[in-house]
Design a protein around this motif. Sequence first.
Motif, PDB file in Angstrom:
ATOM      1  N   GLY A 455     -16.121 -11.170  -0.706  1.00  0.00           N
ATOM      2  CA  GLY A 455     -16.307  -9.973   0.097  1.00  0.00           C
ATOM      3  C   GLY A 455     -16.025 -10.135   1.568  1.00  0.00           C
ATOM      4  O   GLY A 455     -16.323  -9.240   2.360  1.00  0.00           O
ATOM      5  N   ARG A 456     -15.426 -11.259   1.974  1.00  0.00           N
ATOM      6  CA  ARG A 456     -15.228 -11.507   3.402  1.00  0.00           C
ATOM      7  C   ARG A 456     -14.134 -10.640   4.018  1.00  0.00           C
ATOM      8  O   ARG A 456     -14.060 -10.525   5.233  1.00  0.00           O
ATOM      9  N   TYR A 457     -13.278 -10.053   3.181  1.00  0.00           N
ATOM     10  CA  TYR A 457     -12.242  -9.181   3.715  1.00  0.00           C
ATOM     11  C   TYR A 457     -12.800  -7.816   4.120  1.00  0.00           C
ATOM     12  O   TYR A 457     -12.162  -7.084   4.861  1.00  0.00           O
ATOM     13  N   GLY A 458     -13.985  -7.447   3.605  1.00  0.00           N
ATOM     14  CA  GLY A 458     -14.539  -6.136   3.913  1.00  0.00           C
ATOM     15  C   GLY A 458     -13.730  -5.034   3.276  1.00  0.00           C
ATOM     16  O   GLY A 458     -13.156  -5.189   2.184  1.00  0.00           O
ATOM     17  N   ASN A 459     -13.669  -3.870   3.929  1.00  0.00           N
ATOM     18  CA  ASN A 459     -12.843  -2.764   3.431  1.00  0.00           C
ATOM     19  C   ASN A 459     -11.370  -3.157   3.539  1.00  0.00           C
ATOM     20  O   ASN A 459     -10.900  -3.504   4.622  1.00  0.00           O
ATOM     21  N   THR A 460     -10.661  -3.076   2.437  1.00  0.00           N
ATOM     22  CA  THR A 460      -9.294  -3.599   2.360  1.00  0.00           C
ATOM     23  C   THR A 460      -8.408  -2.646   1.579  1.00  0.00           C
ATOM     24  O   THR A 460      -8.859  -2.007   0.612  1.00  0.00           O
ATOM     25  N   VAL A 461      -7.156  -2.550   1.986  1.00  0.00           N
ATOM     26  CA  VAL A 461      -6.126  -1.836   1.223  1.00  0.00           C
ATOM     27  C   VAL A 461      -5.050  -2.845   0.844  1.00  0.00           C
ATOM     28  O   VAL A 461      -4.608  -3.634   1.675  1.00  0.00           O
ATOM     29  N   ILE A 462      -4.644  -2.838  -0.429  1.00  0.00           N
ATOM     30  CA  ILE A 462      -3.561  -3.691  -0.916  1.00  0.00           C
ATOM     31  C   ILE A 462      -2.468  -2.782  -1.467  1.00  0.00           C
ATOM     32  O   ILE A 462      -2.736  -1.906  -2.309  1.00  0.00           O
ATOM     33  N   LEU A 463      -1.250  -2.996  -0.976  1.00  0.00           N
ATOM     34  CA  LEU A 463      -0.088  -2.205  -1.404  1.00  0.00           C
ATOM     35  C   LEU A 463       0.901  -3.085  -2.151  1.00  0.00           C
ATOM     36  O   LEU A 463       1.078  -4.270  -1.810  1.00  0.00           O
ATOM     37  N   GLN A 464       1.556  -2.529  -3.149  1.00  0.00           N
ATOM     38  CA  GLN A 464       2.603  -3.218  -3.908  1.00  0.00           C
ATOM     39  C   GLN A 464       3.947  -2.693  -3.453  1.00  0.00           C
ATOM     40  O   GLN A 464       4.207  -1.479  -3.487  1.00  0.00           O
ATOM     41  N   HIS A 465       4.831  -3.605  -3.009  1.00  0.00           N
ATOM     42  CA  HIS A 465       6.192  -3.247  -2.591  1.00  0.00           C
ATOM     43  C   HIS A 465       7.159  -4.071  -3.443  1.00  0.00           C
ATOM     44  O   HIS A 465       7.565  -5.166  -3.038  1.00  0.00           O
ATOM     45  N   GLY A 466       7.495  -3.603  -4.604  1.00  0.00           N
ATOM     46  CA  GLY A 466       8.350  -4.383  -5.485  1.00  0.00           C
ATOM     47  C   GLY A 466       7.634  -5.646  -5.932  1.00  0.00           C
ATOM     48  O   GLY A 466       6.562  -5.606  -6.528  1.00  0.00           O
ATOM     49  N   ALA A 467       8.233  -6.828  -5.597  1.00  0.00           N
ATOM     50  CA  ALA A 467       7.629  -8.096  -6.003  1.00  0.00           C
ATOM     51  C   ALA A 467       6.576  -8.581  -5.012  1.00  0.00           C
ATOM     52  O   ALA A 467       5.902  -9.568  -5.271  1.00  0.00           O
ATOM     53  N   GLN A 468       6.440  -7.907  -3.893  1.00  0.00           N
ATOM     54  CA  GLN A 468       5.535  -8.381  -2.848  1.00  0.00           C
ATOM     55  C   GLN A 468       4.387  -7.398  -2.639  1.00  0.00           C
ATOM     56  O   GLN A 468       4.492  -6.202  -2.961  1.00  0.00           O
ATOM     57  N   ARG A 469       3.307  -7.943  -2.106  1.00  0.00           N
ATOM     58  CA  ARG A 469       2.141  -7.136  -1.798  1.00  0.00           C
ATOM     59  C   ARG A 469       1.722  -7.389  -0.344  1.00  0.00           C
ATOM     60  O   ARG A 469       1.929  -8.480   0.190  1.00  0.00           O
ATOM     61  N   THR A 470       1.140  -6.367   0.261  1.00  0.00           N
ATOM     62  CA  THR A 470       0.574  -6.509   1.606  1.00  0.00           C
ATOM     63  C   THR A 470      -0.916  -6.191   1.552  1.00  0.00           C
ATOM     64  O   THR A 470      -1.351  -5.315   0.808  1.00  0.00           O
ATOM     65  N   LEU A 471      -1.682  -6.918   2.350  1.00  0.00           N
ATOM     66  CA  LEU A 471      -3.142  -6.765   2.400  1.00  0.00           C
ATOM     67  C   LEU A 471      -3.554  -6.433   3.823  1.00  0.00           C
ATOM     68  O   LEU A 471      -3.126  -7.093   4.777  1.00  0.00           O
ATOM     69  N   TYR A 472      -4.403  -5.409   3.978  1.00  0.00           N
ATOM     70  CA  TYR A 472      -4.883  -4.941   5.268  1.00  0.00           C
ATOM     71  C   TYR A 472      -6.420  -5.017   5.220  1.00  0.00           C
ATOM     72  O   TYR A 472      -7.057  -4.225   4.501  1.00  0.00           O
ATOM     73  N   ALA A 473      -7.015  -5.952   5.962  1.00  0.00           N
ATOM     74  CA  ALA A 473      -8.450  -6.240   5.810  1.00  0.00           C
ATOM     75  C   ALA A 473      -9.252  -5.834   7.045  1.00  0.00           C
ATOM     76  O   ALA A 473      -8.703  -5.594   8.117  1.00  0.00           O
TER      77      ALA A 473
END
Length: 544
Positions: A455-473
Amino acid sequence: MMLAYVVLFKWMLASVSCVLAGMLVWALLAAALRCWPALLPRRAVWLAAQGVTAGAALLALLPHSEQHSLTPTVTLDAAESPAIRVALPALPGNAQDAQPTGRASAPAAAAVALPARADARESEAAGDIDLPPFTLVLPALWTLVYAAGLAWTLARQLRARRAWRGLLAASQRLSPQDLQEHGAFHGAQLAAIARHRLAVMETDAAISPMLIGARRPVLLLPRHLRSFGAEQQHMIIAHELHHWRARDPLCMGVSALLQTVFWFNPALRWMNSKMEWALELICDQRVLAGRPQQQRKQYAAALLLQWKTQTAAMPAGGVAFGGVNGATAAARIRQMQQAALPVLSSAVAWGVAVLMAVVLAGGAMLQPALAFNAAPQLNATPSPARTDAAAPAETEPAWRDPLDKMRVTSLFGVRRTVLVTPHKGIDIAATSGTPVHAVAAGTVVSAGELAENEGRYGNTVILQHGAQRTLYAHLTTTNVKPGAKVEAGQQIGTVGQTGFATGPHLHFEVRQGEELLNPAAKLANLDARATRRALLVRRQQLGY
């Protein structure tokens, strides 16, 4: 354990801020008193000074934006500091850094790749921006010292409270008939006491007339007061009743509370002594206003007589007519000879107010934004392959920035004092509420509280872009739901400090399968938006 360390660290910063602010206010007011002695009898000045000193400590406990800080961000990674890592709970072998794909376990060996030559620079980079190991123990040491000092202060107050209660228990409450026959009260005073139900008690102890209690004070009179002249008694009672009407006991109670909480700050004790002096001077002048010189002499004589009669030391904390020593009695008598208190011009009053505001604003600007990223230790050995592309890939277009204004304070792959888990992404300083945008079109994998990494990331959004993902914590809010389609530049949340992040900022990661990628491979010209310290740390540790 990590949360406890963060709290202790912030309290240590708050204590330092309180002392520095107190010393600054002390120096400013001491200098101002030399230029404008009229400040001395102004209760509001000394109350405001104590409030500013305590407020500086509260500022250190509040969230801070690094964009408005004059000091660099201190970023601590639990997995990168041995002192903090010991405090973390032991993790099961398959629990560390689970990927957001929903798999129960993920091979940790592919979590990140580092250059092999970084090992040789470990000792060289150990002290660049990292706190020394002893510093990591300071919060706990200060907590022990503070607790001991607080216990000692509270013990003194409890002893004084028992003394007061014993004194009141041995006193006699005066009925309305007793007050009529006492001779120290005139008609207006008796009417005010009856209207507001002020309790008046009398004791055989050789104390000063005083008010005891902050919320519902009790007027305690010594029996020897009856031996004073009638006019002297009336003026002494008028002095105490003015304390009561002006709510001086409440002011003293607030001051005593601040001195208890911040017992380590000598500036607060100095301000409190000045405030006590101001309260006495104000009451003296209110009592003597418009009285002839003969009554002024009687009032001064009553003060001296009370000082000589008082053989028992007054317990600390009372607001009293005669609880003074010889030096202060002489100073008060000199003030009584003046027709009125010196006038404080509005320009001086506003100047002092501006000085107080500057101290608070300076404290806010100098508070460090402590970004605390507590990542658990990985047990596997990093892959020797290097995955740290310094520029966007030539075959793929660069993504847009996740924030409109980029100020990168920590780069990918940097380490602390030992070779453990490097930084898994980048940190971007921003104020709470700053919009966060999708770097490219994609699908929302998850949004909200993230169980990964304990739970250390807190509120997070994870997006899928083809083969890659981005994480916003560490987001404050999220604007999307799982399964939704987003376009590049669409707002997906706002910057915050949820999870283990005591300063508002965005933690941004790029992932491909089970591998962490350097965001510099996808975000154009990232180095140009990084702070000088962030670039220095990377160059010293990773060699580029």
